[in-house]
Design a protein around this motif. Structure first.
Motif, short mmCIF file in Angstrom:
data_model
loop_
_atom_site.label_atom_id
_atom_site.label_comp_id
_atom_site.label_asym_id
_atom_site.label_seq_id
_atom_site.Cartn_x
_atom_site.Cartn_y
_atom_site.Cartn_z
N ARG A 39 16.38 81.25 28.00
CA ARG A 39 16.66 81.88 26.69
C ARG A 39 17.26 80.87 25.73
N TYR A 40 18.14 80.02 26.25
CA TYR A 40 18.75 79.01 25.39
C TYR A 40 17.69 78.02 24.89
N ILE A 41 16.81 77.62 25.79
CA ILE A 41 15.74 76.68 25.40
C ILE A 41 14.88 77.28 24.29
N GLN A 42 14.58 78.57 24.39
CA GLN A 42 13.74 79.24 23.39
C GLN A 42 14.37 79.22 22.00
N THR A 43 15.69 79.21 21.93
CA THR A 43 16.37 79.27 20.63
C THR A 43 16.82 77.89 20.14
N SER A 44 16.59 76.86 20.94
CA SER A 44 17.05 75.53 20.54
C SER A 44 16.14 74.95 19.46
N ASP A 45 16.65 73.97 18.73
CA ASP A 45 15.87 73.28 17.70
C ASP A 45 15.09 72.12 18.29
N ILE A 46 15.70 71.43 19.24
CA ILE A 46 15.08 70.26 19.87
C ILE A 46 15.27 70.37 21.38
N SER A 47 14.20 70.12 22.13
CA SER A 47 14.29 70.05 23.59
C SER A 47 13.79 68.67 24.02
N ILE A 48 14.65 67.95 24.73
CA ILE A 48 14.29 66.61 25.19
C ILE A 48 14.22 66.65 26.72
N PHE A 49 13.08 66.21 27.25
CA PHE A 49 12.88 66.17 28.70
C PHE A 49 12.79 64.71 29.13
N LEU A 50 13.67 64.33 30.06
CA LEU A 50 13.71 62.96 30.58
C LEU A 50 13.31 62.97 32.05
N PHE A 51 12.42 62.05 32.40
CA PHE A 51 11.96 61.98 33.79
C PHE A 51 12.10 60.56 34.30
N HIS A 52 12.45 60.47 35.60
CA HIS A 52 12.54 59.16 36.24
C HIS A 52 11.63 59.15 37.46
N THR A 53 12.19 59.43 38.63
CA THR A 53 11.37 59.32 39.84
C THR A 53 10.98 60.67 40.43
N LYS A 54 11.66 61.75 40.04
CA LYS A 54 11.31 63.04 40.62
C LYS A 54 11.39 64.15 39.59
N TYR A 85 10.07 62.07 27.68
CA TYR A 85 10.17 60.64 27.95
C TYR A 85 10.16 60.41 29.47
N PHE A 86 9.29 59.49 29.89
CA PHE A 86 9.23 59.08 31.30
C PHE A 86 9.73 57.66 31.41
N LYS A 87 10.64 57.43 32.36
CA LYS A 87 11.09 56.06 32.60
C LYS A 87 10.04 55.34 33.42
N ASN A 88 9.68 54.14 32.98
CA ASN A 88 8.70 53.35 33.72
C ASN A 88 9.30 52.92 35.05
N ASP A 89 8.63 53.29 36.12
CA ASP A 89 9.14 52.97 37.46
C ASP A 89 7.95 52.87 38.41
N THR A 112 7.32 56.64 26.94
CA THR A 112 7.95 55.99 28.08
C THR A 112 9.07 55.08 27.59
N TYR A 113 9.95 54.71 28.51
CA TYR A 113 11.04 53.80 28.17
C TYR A 113 11.41 52.97 29.40
N GLU A 114 11.94 51.79 29.11
CA GLU A 114 12.34 50.88 30.19
C GLU A 114 13.81 51.05 30.55
N ASN A 115 14.65 51.29 29.53
CA ASN A 115 16.09 51.41 29.76
C ASN A 115 16.69 52.33 28.69
N LEU A 116 17.99 52.57 28.81
CA LEU A 116 18.64 53.51 27.88
C LEU A 116 18.61 53.01 26.44
N ASP A 117 18.75 51.71 26.24
CA ASP A 117 18.73 51.18 24.88
C ASP A 117 17.40 51.50 24.19
N GLU A 118 16.32 51.28 24.91
CA GLU A 118 15.00 51.58 24.34
C GLU A 118 14.83 53.08 24.09
#
Length: 198
Positions: A39-54, A85-89, A112-118
């Motif tokens: 429900r919270y996701i449905q009412t949010s303005d921005i949803s950011i999904f971060l993925f690494h290895t699983k 965003y998927f971390k390159n691994d 995709t991203y290599e590190n947090l700075d990117e």
């Protein structure tokens, strides 16, 4: 979450309310706790999904919730805006690879991203785009001199006037005063003295 951005030499601050599953009550409820997150996701303005290895247990459900809410949203501004965003691994699991393919099948662009700075650079670029589209409301610049001026005119000055009025009232109050006057009259051979109380 405060994001400082430098653009054309001007530092801008955007304040984003970062909410994750850790911000919700984790006790057992009558319904599934995940429903509250959805429900919270449905009412949010921005949803950011971060993925690494699983892939998280409910991540696909949360992504689908955000995606369906975006498609179903009415009006000029569709939300939530979804960023993935998927971390390159090299050790990426099959489930992550499959999820990338799933996102591709929805014609959703992921990055995709290599590190947090990117990652922060890429998110900042997206905030720039939202700002240019007028979807981010910039906070007004805080003018300290204006705050001091209003504080003086609307708080301090009336307080001084009120204090002066109270002091004047007590200063000019009629008071009871006793005066003792002693009058002496000297005549050769006699000394007369008279006291008068007013």
């Amino acid at each position: 979450m405060s994001v400082e951005k430098i653009k054309i030499g001007i530092i801008k601050e955007f304040f984003l309310e970062l909410t994750t599953w850790k911000d919700f009550i984790s006790s057992i409820t009558k319904e599934r706790t995940q429903n509250e997150y959805n429900r919270y996701i449905q009412t949010s303005d921005i949803s950011i999904f971060l993925f690494h290895t699983k892939l998280g247990r409910f991540t696909k459900e949360e992504f689908d919730t955000a995606h369906h809410a975006f498609i179903a949203s009415q009006g000029k501004i569709k939300k939530p805006r979804i960023y993935t965003y998927f971390k390159n691994d090299k050790n990426e699991t099959v489930e992550i690879t499959d999820f990338r393919k799933y996102i591709d099948s929805l014609d959703h662009f992921y990055d995709t991203y290599e590190n947090l700075d990117e990652l922060f650079v890429k998110i900042n670029r997206q905030l720039d785009k939202l700002e240019d589209e007028g979807l981010i409301i910039k906070p007004e610049h805080i003018d300290v001199s204006k705050i001091i001026k209003y504080g003086f005119y609307y708080f301090l000055l009336p307080l001084l006037v009120l204090g002066g009025a109270i002091m004047t009232k007590y200063y000019f109050q009629p008071t009871d005063l006793t005066v003792k006057v002693k009058e002496s009259l000297s005549v050769p051979g006699y000394h007369l003295s008279k006291e008068l109380w007013l």
